[in-house]
Write an enzyme that holds these catalytic residues in place. Structure first.
Site, PDB file in Angstrom:
ATOM      1  CE  LYS A   1      -1.812   2.998   2.144  1.00 41.04           C
ATOM      2  NZ  LYS A   1      -1.606   4.462   1.868  1.00 41.04           N
TER       3      LYS A   1
ATOM      4  CD  GLU B   1      12.762   3.640   8.449  1.00 41.40           C
ATOM      5  OE1 GLU B   1      12.725   4.635   9.202  1.00 41.40           O
ATOM      6  OE2 GLU B   1      12.831   3.698   7.227  1.00 41.40           O
TER       7      GLU B   1
ATOM      8  CB  CYS C   1      12.864   8.501   8.942  1.00 41.58           C
ATOM      9  SG  CYS C   1      13.770   7.458   7.825  1.00 41.58           S
TER      10      CYS C   1
ATOM     11  CD  GLU D   1      10.054  12.345  11.957  1.00 39.87           C
ATOM     12  OE1 GLU D   1       8.936  11.798  12.040  1.00 39.87           O
ATOM     13  OE2 GLU D   1      11.051  11.765  11.492  1.00 39.87           O
TER      14      GLU D   1
END
Ligand code: NAI
Ligand code: MG
Length: 498
Positions: A195, A270, A304, A401
């Site tokens: 997906k 992750e 990331c 983040e």
């Protein structure tokens, strides 16, 4: 932003593909969503609709999972490891053959500079498939000596594919993230339902065509486009899926874990990061300054592992901050299809809003923008490269983040202090260390709670090098031979022979 003669001509096949009727790959066929619905993907450089793609939902996920199960129980099992390896290799070759096309699709859909996609995203995806192709024939068990009294036994282990793998990926490196997921799953002999992110569906749809061309049996790879809350959630919760692999936000990672609990499917994650990048005064600043700048500004900070917390030893703090700010100031913003562009727009209006929200919160909490700090222009989702100082650990811009071109710079006095600071967020994905002192570098590397530590470099990726997070940055590792653990089960076989 004015356009210039350095804008690349869109390849005719890219024009045709992008404006064509898009279909998902399910059970070896290119199909529309069962509902017939579509949704738009935008060009982030303009905010205009780029393409309409199928809006896959639960029903499409069901179809894809059933197809993957049939393939896994049937034809895929009959394919030898060597043949599997050859198929994966061929897929890599086909991507390479269409490298320019993929680079343009990536640039149009995601916003990244086409020149960067051409030297980073696309070749890294090709390499990943090549590397994983080699593993297909090297997934081996062991023979195990037993100490059971009174018996003579032959015991061995088999490493078997975990089954049907659901995979959910983000938008920051659309093709490369598809490669990171598909390569090892296929090498291990799993069948897959992928997906892809709703913001950047196009390169995966193009990849679907190449998967067919490579000759994978029907149902081995299924690619579904659709939203996270619908298609993604259906995949994560699906009782017919044996394993789910997710890359994205830590917040959604936690939802994946909950959804997976229903049938206790295996999970690898992750997730986000807030990676520390530590510059000691004895570093080669000629290298460390551009290194620290690219650690945060590469891919517009939408990594990331972005080096978003920059710790600089006090005596060189001003010099390094000025240097990184100077680098940031010189970055040319523009549409990804302009070859002179060094930084494109953020991926979406949501990301623009998020990042601008963080910039506003930083200002309110007392951080100072040495450069940047705001949106650029009214059209497209551009944000200026930003260096923040006077940042306190209590601030949101320090803890959370941001996923944009925004770095927080903090001074430190000694290695102990910076080690504690570096380890103090909920994340543990990556870290950077810049010094000429090898014992200082290695001892700090040992004490950092991070899945990757770069010393005198940053953002170095290789298909052979494991990548993944400590703490809330994730579970398991991508790449290297370690990723195969995610896609295999160990079976112990024990035979009495005496
Ligand atoms: P996200 O985590 O919502 O999206 C990533 C993927 O998960 C997409 O394919 C999405 O469709 C899917 N998804 C979303 N909700 C889901 C659900 N309930 N069940 C199953 N799948 C679901 O990330 P988003 O919203 O695009 O970005 C938000 C923030 O996440 C970013 O600002 C950044 O901080 C972080 N992020 C981190 C990434 C990484 O590489 N670690 C990549 C993308 C975003
Ligand atoms: Mg898009």
């Amino acid at each position: 932003m004015e356009t210039s003669s350095t804008v690349v001509e869109t390849l005719p096949q890219v024009k045709e593909f992008v404006s064509g009727r898009h279909k998902m790959l399910i059970d070896g066929k290119l199909v529309e969503a069962a509902s017939g619905k579509t949704f738009p993907s935008y060009n982030p450089a303009t905010g205009e609709v780029l393409a309409e793609v199928p809006e896959g939902d639960k029903e499409d996920i069901d179809r894809a999972v059933s197809a993957a199960r049939r393939a896994f129980e049937g034809r895929w099992r009959q394919v030898t490891p060597s043949e599997r390896g050859q198929l994966i290799w061929k897929l890599g070759e086909l991507i390479e053959k269409h490298a320019d096309e993929f680079a343009q699709i990536e640039s149009l859909d995601n916003g990244k500079p086409v020149a960067v996609a051409r030297v980073a995203d696309v070749p890294l995806a090709v390499d990943l498939f090549r590397y994983m192709a080699g593993w297909a024939t090297k997934i081996e068990g062991n023979t195990i000596p037993l100490s059971v009294p009174g018996g003579g036994y032959l015991a061995y282990t088999l490493r078997e594919p975990v089954g049907v793998a659901g995979q959910i990926i983000p938008w920051n490196f659309p093709l490369l993230m598809a490669a990171w997921k598909l390569g090892p799953a296929l090498a291990a002999g799993c069948a897959v339902v992928l997906k892809v992110a709703e913001q950047t569906p196009l390169s995966a749809l193009r990849l679907g065509g190449l998967i067919q061309e490579a000759g994978f049996p029907a149902g081995v790879v299924n690619i579904v486009t659709g939203f996270g809350e619908t298609a993604g959630a259906a995949l994560a919760a699906h009782p017919g899926v044996d394993k789910i692999a997710f890359t994205g936000s830590t917040e959604v990672g936690k939802l994946i874990v909950q959804a997976a609990a229903g049938n206790l499917k295996k999970v690898s994650l992750e997730l986000g990061g807030k990676s520390p990048n530590v510059v000691f005064k004895d570093a080669d600043l000629e290298v460390a300054i551009p290194g620290a700048a690219s650690a945060i500004f590469f891919n517009h900070g939408q990594c990331c592992c972005a080096g978003s917390r920059l710790y600089v030893e006090k005596s060189v703090f001003d010099k390094v901050v000025e240097g990184v700010a100077e680098q940031g100031k010189q970055i040319k913003l523009g549409p990804g299809m302009d070859l002179s562009t060094q930084m494109g727009p953020l991926v979406s209006s949501e990301q623009l809003e998020r990042v601008c929200g963080y910039l506003a919160s930083g200002r309110q909490e007392g951080a100072k923008a040495v450069i940047g700090g705001q949106r650029v222009g009214e059209r497209g989702y551009f944000v200026a490269p930003t260096v923040l100082t006077e940042v306190k650990p209590s601030m949101k811009v320090y803890q959370e983040e941001i996923f944009g071109p925004v770095v927080a710079a903090m001074p430190f006095s000694d290695a102990r202090e910076v080690e504690a600071a570096a380890n103090e967020t909920i994340y543990g994905l990556a870290a950077g260390i810049w010094t000429r002192d090898i014992s200082k570098a290695h001892s700090l590397a040992e004490r950092l709670r991070a899945g990757t530590v770069w010393i005198n470099c940053f953002n170095v990726f290789d298909a052979a090098l494991p990548f993944g997070g400590y703490k809330q940055s994730g579970w398991g590792r991508e790449m290297g031979h370690e990723v195969l653990e995610n896609y295999t089960e160990t079976k112990s076989v024990c035979v009495r022979i005496k």
